[in-house]
Design a protein around this motif. Structure first.
Motif, PDB file in Angstrom:
ATOM      1  N   VAL A 253       0.862  -1.347   0.075  1.00 32.61           N
ATOM      2  CA  VAL A 253      -0.066  -0.106  -0.070  1.00 32.61           C
ATOM      3  C   VAL A 253       0.720   1.207   0.135  1.00 32.61           C
ATOM      4  CG1 VAL A 253      -0.012  -0.111   2.549  1.00 32.61           C
ATOM      5  CG2 VAL A 253      -1.578   1.099   1.136  1.00 32.61           C
ATOM      6  N   SER A 254       0.489   2.184  -0.617  1.00 33.22           N
ATOM      7  CA  SER A 254       1.334   3.513  -0.568  1.00 33.22           C
ATOM      8  C   SER A 254       1.312   4.085   0.670  1.00 33.22           C
ATOM      9  CB  SER A 254       0.605   4.522  -1.836  1.00 33.22           C
ATOM     10  OG  SER A 254      -0.639   5.128  -0.995  1.00 33.22           O
ATOM     11  N   ASN A 255       2.591   4.593   1.270  1.00 32.89           N
ATOM     12  CA  ASN A 255       2.637   5.048   2.481  1.00 32.89           C
ATOM     13  C   ASN A 255       1.585   6.248   2.553  1.00 32.89           C
ATOM     14  OD1 ASN A 255       4.677   3.323   3.307  1.00 32.89           O
ATOM     15  ND2 ASN A 255       6.216   4.774   3.050  1.00 32.89           N
ATOM     16  N   LYS A 256       1.438   7.227   1.580  1.00 31.99           N
ATOM     17  CA  LYS A 256       0.537   8.070   1.759  1.00 31.99           C
ATOM     18  C   LYS A 256      -0.964   7.729   2.203  1.00 31.99           C
ATOM     19  CE  LYS A 256      -1.869  11.750  -1.235  1.00 31.99           C
ATOM     20  NZ  LYS A 256      -2.339  12.385  -2.378  1.00 31.99           N
ATOM     21  N   MET A 257      -1.377   6.584   1.521  1.00 30.11           N
ATOM     22  CA  MET A 257      -2.597   6.035   2.264  1.00 30.11           C
ATOM     23  C   MET A 257      -2.446   5.597   3.437  1.00 30.11           C
ATOM     24  SD  MET A 257      -5.837   5.065   1.961  1.00 30.11           S
ATOM     25  CE  MET A 257      -5.952   5.768   0.474  1.00 30.11           C
ATOM     26  N   TRP A 258      -1.365   4.477   3.577  1.00 32.49           N
ATOM     27  CA  TRP A 258      -1.005   3.891   4.758  1.00 32.49           C
ATOM     28  C   TRP A 258      -1.039   4.843   6.250  1.00 32.49           C
ATOM     29  CZ3 TRP A 258      -1.743  -0.791   6.832  1.00 32.49           C
ATOM     30  CH2 TRP A 258      -0.958  -1.041   8.042  1.00 32.49           C
ATOM     31  N   ASN A 259      -0.421   6.040   6.130  1.00 32.92           N
ATOM     32  CA  ASN A 259      -0.072   6.863   7.208  1.00 32.92           C
ATOM     33  C   ASN A 259      -1.451   7.825   7.112  1.00 32.92           C
ATOM     34  OD1 ASN A 259       2.539   6.065   7.284  1.00 32.92           O
ATOM     35  ND2 ASN A 259       3.303   7.619   5.956  1.00 32.92           N
ATOM     36  N   SER A 260      -2.440   7.782   6.390  1.00 30.33           N
ATOM     37  CA  SER A 260      -3.628   8.542   6.405  1.00 30.33           C
ATOM     38  C   SER A 260      -4.586   7.669   7.405  1.00 30.33           C
ATOM     39  CB  SER A 260      -4.235   8.806   5.033  1.00 30.33           C
ATOM     40  OG  SER A 260      -4.693   7.729   4.593  1.00 30.33           O
ATOM     41  N   LEU A 261      -4.356   6.552   7.553  1.00 29.35           N
ATOM     42  CA  LEU A 261      -5.477   5.726   8.240  1.00 29.35           C
ATOM     43  C   LEU A 261      -5.131   5.464   9.658  1.00 29.35           C
ATOM     44  CD1 LEU A 261      -5.131   2.435   5.916  1.00 29.35           C
ATOM     45  CD2 LEU A 261      -6.747   4.223   5.875  1.00 29.35           C
ATOM     46  N   SER A 262      -6.044   5.336  10.421  1.00 34.86           N
ATOM     47  CA  SER A 262      -5.955   5.167  11.878  1.00 34.86           C
ATOM     48  C   SER A 262      -5.406   3.676  12.153  1.00 34.86           C
ATOM     49  CB  SER A 262      -7.428   5.306  12.649  1.00 34.86           C
ATOM     50  OG  SER A 262      -8.085   4.135  12.305  1.00 34.86           O
ATOM     51  N   ALA A 263      -4.869   3.647  13.546  1.00 33.14           N
ATOM     52  CA  ALA A 263      -4.105   2.287  13.894  1.00 33.14           C
ATOM     53  C   ALA A 263      -5.346   1.289  14.037  1.00 33.14           C
ATOM     54  CB  ALA A 263      -3.982   2.211  15.180  1.00 33.14           C
ATOM     55  N   PRO A 264      -6.682   1.348  14.032  1.00 33.82           N
ATOM     56  CA  PRO A 264      -7.589   0.456  13.717  1.00 33.82           C
ATOM     57  C   PRO A 264      -7.801   0.009  12.306  1.00 33.82           C
ATOM     58  CG  PRO A 264      -8.424   1.597  15.472  1.00 33.82           C
ATOM     59  CD  PRO A 264      -7.020   2.509  14.983  1.00 33.82           C
ATOM     60  N   GLU A 265      -7.659   1.075  11.637  1.00 34.41           N
ATOM     61  CA  GLU A 265      -7.957   0.910   9.915  1.00 34.41           C
ATOM     62  C   GLU A 265      -6.642   0.233   9.557  1.00 34.41           C
ATOM     63  OE1 GLU A 265     -10.592   5.091   9.097  1.00 34.41           O
ATOM     64  OE2 GLU A 265      -8.516   5.029   9.124  1.00 34.41           O
ATOM     65  N   GLN A 266      -5.417   0.434   9.925  1.00 27.21           N
ATOM     66  CA  GLN A 266      -4.284  -0.156   9.356  1.00 27.21           C
ATOM     67  C   GLN A 266      -4.186  -1.678   9.695  1.00 27.21           C
ATOM     68  OE1 GLN A 266      -0.792   1.971  11.100  1.00 27.21           O
ATOM     69  NE2 GLN A 266      -0.928   3.508   9.627  1.00 27.21           N
ATOM     70  N   LYS A 267      -4.845  -1.897  11.070  1.00 28.90           N
ATOM     71  CA  LYS A 267      -5.041  -3.365  11.302  1.00 28.90           C
ATOM     72  C   LYS A 267      -5.986  -4.149  10.658  1.00 28.90           C
ATOM     73  CE  LYS A 267      -6.334  -6.235  15.470  1.00 28.90           C
ATOM     74  NZ  LYS A 267      -6.841  -6.227  16.878  1.00 28.90           N
ATOM     75  N   HIS A 268      -7.031  -3.373   9.918  1.00 31.56           N
ATOM     76  CA  HIS A 268      -8.235  -4.049   9.287  1.00 31.56           C
ATOM     77  C   HIS A 268      -7.499  -4.370   7.770  1.00 31.56           C
ATOM     78  CE1 HIS A 268     -11.670  -2.120  11.863  1.00 31.56           C
ATOM     79  NE2 HIS A 268     -11.218  -3.358  12.235  1.00 31.56           N
ATOM     80  N   LEU A 269      -6.778  -3.226   7.447  1.00 33.66           N
ATOM     81  CA  LEU A 269      -6.112  -3.363   5.864  1.00 33.66           C
ATOM     82  C   LEU A 269      -5.047  -4.558   5.839  1.00 33.66           C
ATOM     83  CD1 LEU A 269      -6.170  -2.520   2.929  1.00 33.66           C
ATOM     84  CD2 LEU A 269      -4.528  -0.705   3.725  1.00 33.66           C
ATOM     85  N   LYS A 270      -4.342  -4.500   6.883  1.00 35.37           N
ATOM     86  CA  LYS A 270      -3.276  -5.622   6.994  1.00 35.37           C
ATOM     87  C   LYS A 270      -3.857  -7.165   7.098  1.00 35.37           C
ATOM     88  CE  LYS A 270       1.378  -6.518   8.900  1.00 35.37           C
ATOM     89  NZ  LYS A 270       2.366  -6.036   9.561  1.00 35.37           N
ATOM     90  N   ALA A 271      -4.914  -7.056   7.861  1.00 32.14           N
ATOM     91  CA  ALA A 271      -5.373  -8.492   7.806  1.00 32.14           C
ATOM     92  C   ALA A 271      -6.300  -8.728   6.759  1.00 32.14           C
ATOM     93  CB  ALA A 271      -6.621  -8.208   9.118  1.00 32.14           C
ATOM     94  N   ALA A 272      -6.800  -7.798   5.928  1.00 32.78           N
ATOM     95  CA  ALA A 272      -7.477  -8.188   4.691  1.00 32.78           C
ATOM     96  C   ALA A 272      -6.348  -8.599   3.789  1.00 32.78           C
ATOM     97  CB  ALA A 272      -8.240  -7.004   4.222  1.00 32.78           C
ATOM     98  N   ALA A 273      -5.354  -8.203   3.814  1.00 33.24           N
ATOM     99  CA  ALA A 273      -4.272  -8.446   2.729  1.00 33.24           C
ATOM    100  C   ALA A 273      -3.634  -9.689   3.134  1.00 33.24           C
ATOM    101  CB  ALA A 273      -3.136  -7.166   2.987  1.00 33.24           C
ATOM    102  N   GLN A 274      -3.351 -10.025   4.492  1.00 31.49           N
ATOM    103  CA  GLN A 274      -2.958 -11.293   4.567  1.00 31.49           C
ATOM    104  C   GLN A 274      -3.743 -12.412   4.618  1.00 31.49           C
ATOM    105  OE1 GLN A 274      -1.687 -10.578   8.953  1.00 31.49           O
ATOM    106  NE2 GLN A 274       0.269  -9.842   8.312  1.00 31.49           N
ATOM    107  N   ALA A 275      -5.317 -12.230   4.792  1.00 28.45           N
ATOM    108  CA  ALA A 275      -6.272 -13.037   4.196  1.00 28.45           C
ATOM    109  C   ALA A 275      -6.184 -13.320   2.596  1.00 28.45           C
ATOM    110  CB  ALA A 275      -7.530 -12.741   4.809  1.00 28.45           C
ATOM    111  N   ALA A 276      -6.113 -12.423   1.977  1.00 29.66           N
ATOM    112  CA  ALA A 276      -5.810 -12.356   0.354  1.00 29.66           C
ATOM    113  C   ALA A 276      -4.581 -13.105  -0.012  1.00 29.66           C
ATOM    114  CB  ALA A 276      -5.878 -11.206  -0.198  1.00 29.66           C
ATOM    115  N   ALA A 277      -3.577 -13.122   0.739  1.00 36.45           N
ATOM    116  CA  ALA A 277      -2.299 -13.679   0.590  1.00 36.45           C
ATOM    117  C   ALA A 277      -2.515 -15.201   0.877  1.00 36.45           C
ATOM    118  CB  ALA A 277      -1.262 -13.143   1.218  1.00 36.45           C
ATOM    119  N   LYS A 278      -3.148 -15.435   2.028  1.00 35.35           N
ATOM    120  CA  LYS A 278      -3.298 -17.117   2.284  1.00 35.35           C
ATOM    121  C   LYS A 278      -4.282 -17.532   1.450  1.00 35.35           C
ATOM    122  CE  LYS A 278      -4.370 -19.865   6.536  1.00 35.35           C
ATOM    123  NZ  LYS A 278      -5.287 -21.099   5.484  1.00 35.35           N
TER     124      LYS A 278
END
Length: 339
Positions: A253-278
């Motif tokens: 994810v672009s740092n511009k987008m990543w840094n605009s997200l709150s900590a819970p939002e970052q957690k949701h996005l990372k979990a979604a990416a890891q679910a996709a990878a799995k």
């Protein structure tokens, strides 16, 4: 009352209110829709490949963990940005998410070029342990600093094999002399193609099928599930099981987008990416275990060459290369020691 009926009644009510209030309700509705965070995804994957389908998993995961928070826009077939141009688009702020390769990263993070070398990562389990441990943490930090992207998950793209337009005897790298082997157009990809004994020929992924059909290229290399998904078996006659690269993609994810997200939002996005990878990894490993029978039924000749001869030749090429000078001291030993 079902969801569809409820939605129609809500829209009707808003439209009626709009008439009574001079048109303000539709503006409020538009603002609600516009308040969604747009996540544009660009991938060269074809829809039938697992790393194309995995984006639907990411989207579904986000919709579940953060309902109505995101407008996830999936663009496959390189329709938004061509393969290899996604990191620059993310750095400019023109793209939020993409799957980028080790070769993409190595252009700006030379230390990462060790993962573009043949016969370094042993298998999918080794891949995940390397990138989900301290080695991954260190190199992903460099990627963030130098590329303005944050890597969220490591995707197993498959073990790359050779796929030839015509049948020929291939046992050692010398047997590939003069073969025009399609590779993506970076120096790292082209070096790998040459190290296999062939003549590396740059060509965009979207042009490979026609290139094989017309004879512009003699061969291509990809994981076998990609060969099936892109229907390269229709225009080739032979598969050579070199096992020369356990290939990786990285959901970033672009740092511009990543840094605009709150900590819970970052957690949701990372979990979604890891679910996709799995999802991708599990299905790709299962498919690889069964896929050779499919190619044989299509009439392709499948051969296993002298893999030790290929490994020796490829590693010797890298040992003498400028690329190896960029590898941090001791990194290869650490990779080899990861179990």
């Amino acid at each position: 009352m079902n969801t569809s009926t409820l939605l129609r009644r809500t829209l009707l009510s808003l439209a009626t209110t709009s008439v009574l209030m001079g048109g303000h309700a539709p503006t409020a509705l538009a603002q609600t829709v516009a308040d969604k965070t747009v996540l544009r995804i660009s991938s060269p994957a074809v829809p039938d490949d697992w790393h194309g389908k995995m984006w639907d998993v990411l989207k579904a995961s986000l919709n579940k963990s953060a309902p109505n928070a995101y407008d996830v826009q999936i663009n496959l077939n390189g329709s938004l940005f061509k393969q290899g141009t996604e990191p620059a688009a993310m750095a400019r702020g023109n793209l939020e998410l993409a799957s980028i390769s080790a070769f993409d990263i190595a252009k700006l993070v030379p230390e990462f070029s060790i993962f573009t070398a043949g016969y370094v990562i042993r298998d999918p389990k080794h891949q995940q342990k390397v990138f989900n441990g301290p080695i991954g943490d260190e190199l992903f930090k460099l990627a963030s600093e130098k590329m303005d992207v944050t890597i969220l998950a490591t995707v197993y793209l498959g073990t790359r094999e050779l796929n030839l337009r015509d049948t020929r005897k291939v046992n050692t790298p010398a047997d590939l002399k003069g073969v025009k082997l399609r590779m993506p157009g970076s120096k790292e990809w082209l070096f790998l193609g040459d190290s296999l004994g062939a003549t590396a020929t740059p060509l965009a992924f979207g042009e490979v099928y026609m290139g094989l059909k017309t004879g512009t290229i003699d061969a291509q290399d990809n994981p076998l599930p990609t060969v099936r998904a892109a229907k390269f078996y229709e225009v080739t006659q032979q598969i050579v099981l070199t096992h020369h690269l356990v290939d990786s993609l990285f959901i970033a994810v672009s740092n511009k987008m990543w840094n605009s997200l709150s900590a819970p939002e970052q957690k949701h996005l990372k979990a979604a990416a890891q679910a996709a990878a799995k999802f991708n990894n599990d299905n790709r490993i299962q498919e690889e275990a069964q896929i050779l029978d499919f190619f044989k039924k299509q009439g392709l000749k499948v051969v296993t060459p002298d893999q030790a001869a290929f490994r020796k030749a490829v590693q010797a090429s890298y040992d003498k290369s400028e690329m190896a000078q960029n590898w941090p001291q001791g990194l290869m030993d650490r990779i080899n020691a990861t179990k």
